[in-house]
Design a protein around this motif. Structure first.
Motif, PDB file in Angstrom:
ATOM      1  N   ARG A 112     -82.449  19.066-107.892  1.00  0.00           N
ATOM      2  CA  ARG A 112     -81.183  19.541-108.430  1.00  0.00           C
ATOM      3  C   ARG A 112     -80.300  18.343-108.747  1.00  0.00           C
ATOM      4  N   ASP A 113     -79.425  18.529-109.736  1.00  0.00           N
ATOM      5  CA  ASP A 113     -78.571  17.435-110.191  1.00  0.00           C
ATOM      6  C   ASP A 113     -77.444  17.126-109.211  1.00  0.00           C
ATOM      7  N   ASP A 114     -77.035  18.134-108.437  1.00  0.00           N
ATOM      8  CA  ASP A 114     -75.893  17.946-107.546  1.00  0.00           C
ATOM      9  C   ASP A 114     -76.337  17.984-106.093  1.00  0.00           C
ATOM     10  N   ASP A 115     -75.547  17.364-105.253  1.00  0.00           N
ATOM     11  CA  ASP A 115     -75.775  17.345-103.811  1.00  0.00           C
ATOM     12  C   ASP A 115     -75.247  18.653-103.229  1.00  0.00           C
ATOM     13  N   PRO A 116     -76.103  19.472-102.617  1.00  0.00           N
ATOM     14  CA  PRO A 116     -75.612  20.744-102.083  1.00  0.00           C
ATOM     15  C   PRO A 116     -74.606  20.577-100.951  1.00  0.00           C
ATOM     16  N   LEU A 117     -74.577  19.411-100.326  1.00  0.00           N
ATOM     17  CA  LEU A 117     -73.640  19.174 -99.224  1.00  0.00           C
ATOM     18  C   LEU A 117     -72.231  18.889 -99.728  1.00  0.00           C
ATOM     19  N   THR A 118     -72.129  18.133-100.828  1.00  0.00           N
ATOM     20  CA  THR A 118     -70.816  17.715-101.327  1.00  0.00           C
ATOM     21  C   THR A 118     -70.394  18.423-102.603  1.00  0.00           C
ATOM     22  N   GLY A 119     -71.371  18.993-103.330  1.00  0.00           N
ATOM     23  CA  GLY A 119     -71.074  19.593-104.622  1.00  0.00           C
ATOM     24  C   GLY A 119     -70.934  18.584-105.738  1.00  0.00           C
ATOM     25  N   GLN A 120     -71.082  17.300-105.424  1.00  0.00           N
ATOM     26  CA  GLN A 120     -70.983  16.230-106.424  1.00  0.00           C
ATOM     27  C   GLN A 120     -72.384  15.825-106.890  1.00  0.00           C
ATOM     28  N   ARG A 121     -72.433  15.127-108.007  1.00  0.00           N
ATOM     29  CA  ARG A 121     -73.711  14.598-108.461  1.00  0.00           C
ATOM     30  C   ARG A 121     -74.209  13.561-107.457  1.00  0.00           C
ATOM     31  N   TRP A 122     -75.512  13.443-107.355  1.00  0.00           N
ATOM     32  CA  TRP A 122     -76.074  12.418-106.482  1.00  0.00           C
ATOM     33  C   TRP A 122     -75.623  11.038-106.947  1.00  0.00           C
ATOM     34  N   PRO A 123     -75.474  10.075-106.053  1.00  0.00           N
ATOM     35  CA  PRO A 123     -75.121   8.716-106.466  1.00  0.00           C
ATOM     36  C   PRO A 123     -76.136   8.152-107.453  1.00  0.00           C
ATOM     37  N   ALA A 124     -75.663   7.300-108.333  1.00  0.00           N
ATOM     38  CA  ALA A 124     -76.558   6.668-109.303  1.00  0.00           C
ATOM     39  C   ALA A 124     -77.576   5.790-108.592  1.00  0.00           C
ATOM     40  N   MET A 125     -78.753   5.676-109.174  1.00  0.00           N
ATOM     41  CA  MET A 125     -79.783   4.826-108.595  1.00  0.00           C
ATOM     42  C   MET A 125     -79.450   3.361-108.874  1.00  0.00           C
ATOM     43  N   PRO A 126     -79.353   2.521-107.847  1.00  0.00           N
ATOM     44  CA  PRO A 126     -79.057   1.106-108.072  1.00  0.00           C
ATOM     45  C   PRO A 126     -80.112   0.433-108.953  1.00  0.00           C
ATOM     46  N   ALA A 127     -79.665  -0.538-109.735  1.00  0.00           N
ATOM     47  CA  ALA A 127     -80.586  -1.245-110.621  1.00  0.00           C
ATOM     48  C   ALA A 127     -81.714  -1.905-109.838  1.00  0.00           C
ATOM     49  N   LEU A 128     -81.404  -2.407-108.638  1.00  0.00           N
ATOM     50  CA  LEU A 128     -82.420  -3.055-107.823  1.00  0.00           C
ATOM     51  C   LEU A 128     -83.522  -2.065-107.438  1.00  0.00           C
ATOM     52  N   PHE A 129     -83.161  -0.817-107.179  1.00  0.00           N
ATOM     53  CA  PHE A 129     -84.151   0.217-106.865  1.00  0.00           C
ATOM     54  C   PHE A 129     -85.095   0.422-108.048  1.00  0.00           C
ATOM     55  N   ARG A 130     -84.504   0.587-109.231  1.00  0.00           N
ATOM     56  CA  ARG A 130     -85.313   0.839-110.432  1.00  0.00           C
ATOM     57  C   ARG A 130     -86.271  -0.318-110.702  1.00  0.00           C
ATOM     58  N   GLU A 131     -85.759  -1.522-110.550  1.00  0.00           N
ATOM     59  CA  GLU A 131     -86.587  -2.699-110.808  1.00  0.00           C
ATOM     60  C   GLU A 131     -87.738  -2.779-109.814  1.00  0.00           C
ATOM     61  N   LEU A 132     -87.461  -2.522-108.554  1.00  0.00           N
ATOM     62  CA  LEU A 132     -88.507  -2.546-107.534  1.00  0.00           C
ATOM     63  C   LEU A 132     -89.576  -1.504-107.838  1.00  0.00           C
ATOM     64  N   ALA A 133     -89.164  -0.280-108.125  1.00  0.00           N
ATOM     65  CA  ALA A 133     -90.125   0.795-108.384  1.00  0.00           C
ATOM     66  C   ALA A 133     -90.977   0.485-109.601  1.00  0.00           C
ATOM     67  N   SER A 134     -90.353  -0.004-110.660  1.00  0.00           N
ATOM     68  CA  SER A 134     -91.092  -0.324-111.883  1.00  0.00           C
ATOM     69  C   SER A 134     -92.083  -1.455-111.652  1.00  0.00           C
ATOM     70  N   ASN A 135     -91.647  -2.509-110.966  1.00  0.00           N
ATOM     71  CA  ASN A 135     -92.528  -3.652-110.719  1.00  0.00           C
ATOM     72  C   ASN A 135     -93.689  -3.272-109.801  1.00  0.00           C
ATOM     73  N   ALA A 136     -93.405  -2.452-108.783  1.00  0.00           N
ATOM     74  CA  ALA A 136     -94.471  -2.031-107.878  1.00  0.00           C
ATOM     75  C   ALA A 136     -95.497  -1.178-108.614  1.00  0.00           C
ATOM     76  N   ALA A 137     -95.008  -0.246-109.426  1.00  0.00           N
ATOM     77  CA  ALA A 137     -95.926   0.600-110.188  1.00  0.00           C
ATOM     78  C   ALA A 137     -96.791  -0.235-111.136  1.00  0.00           C
ATOM     79  N   GLN A 138     -96.166  -1.195-111.797  1.00  0.00           N
ATOM     80  CA  GLN A 138     -96.925  -2.051-112.712  1.00  0.00           C
ATOM     81  C   GLN A 138     -97.988  -2.851-111.972  1.00  0.00           C
ATOM     82  N   SER A 139     -97.682  -3.280-110.759  1.00  0.00           N
ATOM     83  CA  SER A 139     -98.653  -4.053-109.982  1.00  0.00           C
ATOM     84  C   SER A 139     -99.892  -3.235-109.643  1.00  0.00           C
ATOM     85  N   ALA A 140     -99.735  -1.904-109.651  1.00  0.00           N
ATOM     86  CA  ALA A 140    -100.856  -1.016-109.351  1.00  0.00           C
ATOM     87  C   ALA A 140    -101.500  -0.444-110.614  1.00  0.00           C
TER      88      ALA A 140
END
Length: 207
Positions: A73-101
């Motif tokens: 779901r797009d929103d957090d059921p606890l707060t009713g707000q959208r989930w926090p944005a994914m940090p750029a460092l997270f995206r970079e780590l996930a992309s690099n790890a996937a590419q390594s595999a």
């Protein structure tokens, strides 16, 4: 050249030892920031059981569970707000790890953040709430060590038991994308970076 120790867990599954270690402190700082906006909580399963693992999310959508079922779901059921944005460092780590595999071009839109205390566990399950099973799963371990169970395509298949330590990253996709997996009850010594906690980041292309 691969500077990390790699362990093949299946035809489409790879463990990269220590892959996230160089940026672990930054990842933990980002997790603290995310948790201030979307606090960790223990969700209820469709069967009415309270999960032993606390969770939160970041990204365009977040995984959620209640008596009505599992879903993103797009929103957090606890707060009713959208989930926090994914940090750029997270995206970079996930992309690099996937590419390594061997999974080039992976762009996650969801990151489930699980927090384990001693005794918490994750039962065997498949990640099948996502729209596109051609996209891999990237799982990052931080803090206390844990025993990861990596099974087969049925719940009763034999499971490999793999010790995951601070900074380890597991990537699985392709023929292994729907393999059952879980985490045994957390035990053992505290970790200097997290105390008596294990944090797991699971990156997915959900939508």
């Amino acid at each position: 050249m691969n500077l990390f120790q790699s362990e093949r867990l299946g035809a489409g599954a790879l463990l990269q030892r220590g892959f996230a270690s160089p940026i672990a402190a930054e990842l933990l700082a980002d997790i603290d920031t995310i948790a201030q906006a979307a606090p960790f909580r223990h969700m209820v399963t469709p069967g009415g059981f309270t999960m032993s693992v606390a969770l939160t999310n970041c990204g365009d959508c977040g995984w959620s569970s209640d008596r009505q079922g599992y879903r993103y779901r797009d929103d957090d059921p606890l707060t009713g707000q959208r989930w926090p944005a994914m940090p750029a460092l997270f995206r970079e780590l996930a992309s690099n790890a996937a590419q390594s595999a061997g999974y080039a071009g992976f762009e996650p839109d969801a990151c489930l953040i699980n927090r384990y205390a001693p005794g918490a566990r994750m039962s065997l399950h498949q990640d099948r709430d996502e729209a596109d099973f051609t996209q891999p799963i990237v799982s990052v371990s931080l803090g206390m060590s844990a025993v990861f169970q990596f099974g087969g395509l049925s719940r009763n298949s034999p499971c490999a038991k793999v010790l995951l330590e601070h900074g380890d990253v597991v990537i699985w996709g392709g023929a292994d994308r729907l393999r059952y997996h879980g985490v045994l009850a957390l035990k053992g010594p505290a970790h200097p970076a997290t105390g008596e906690q294990r944090i797991n980041l699971t990156f997915r292309k959900a939508q």
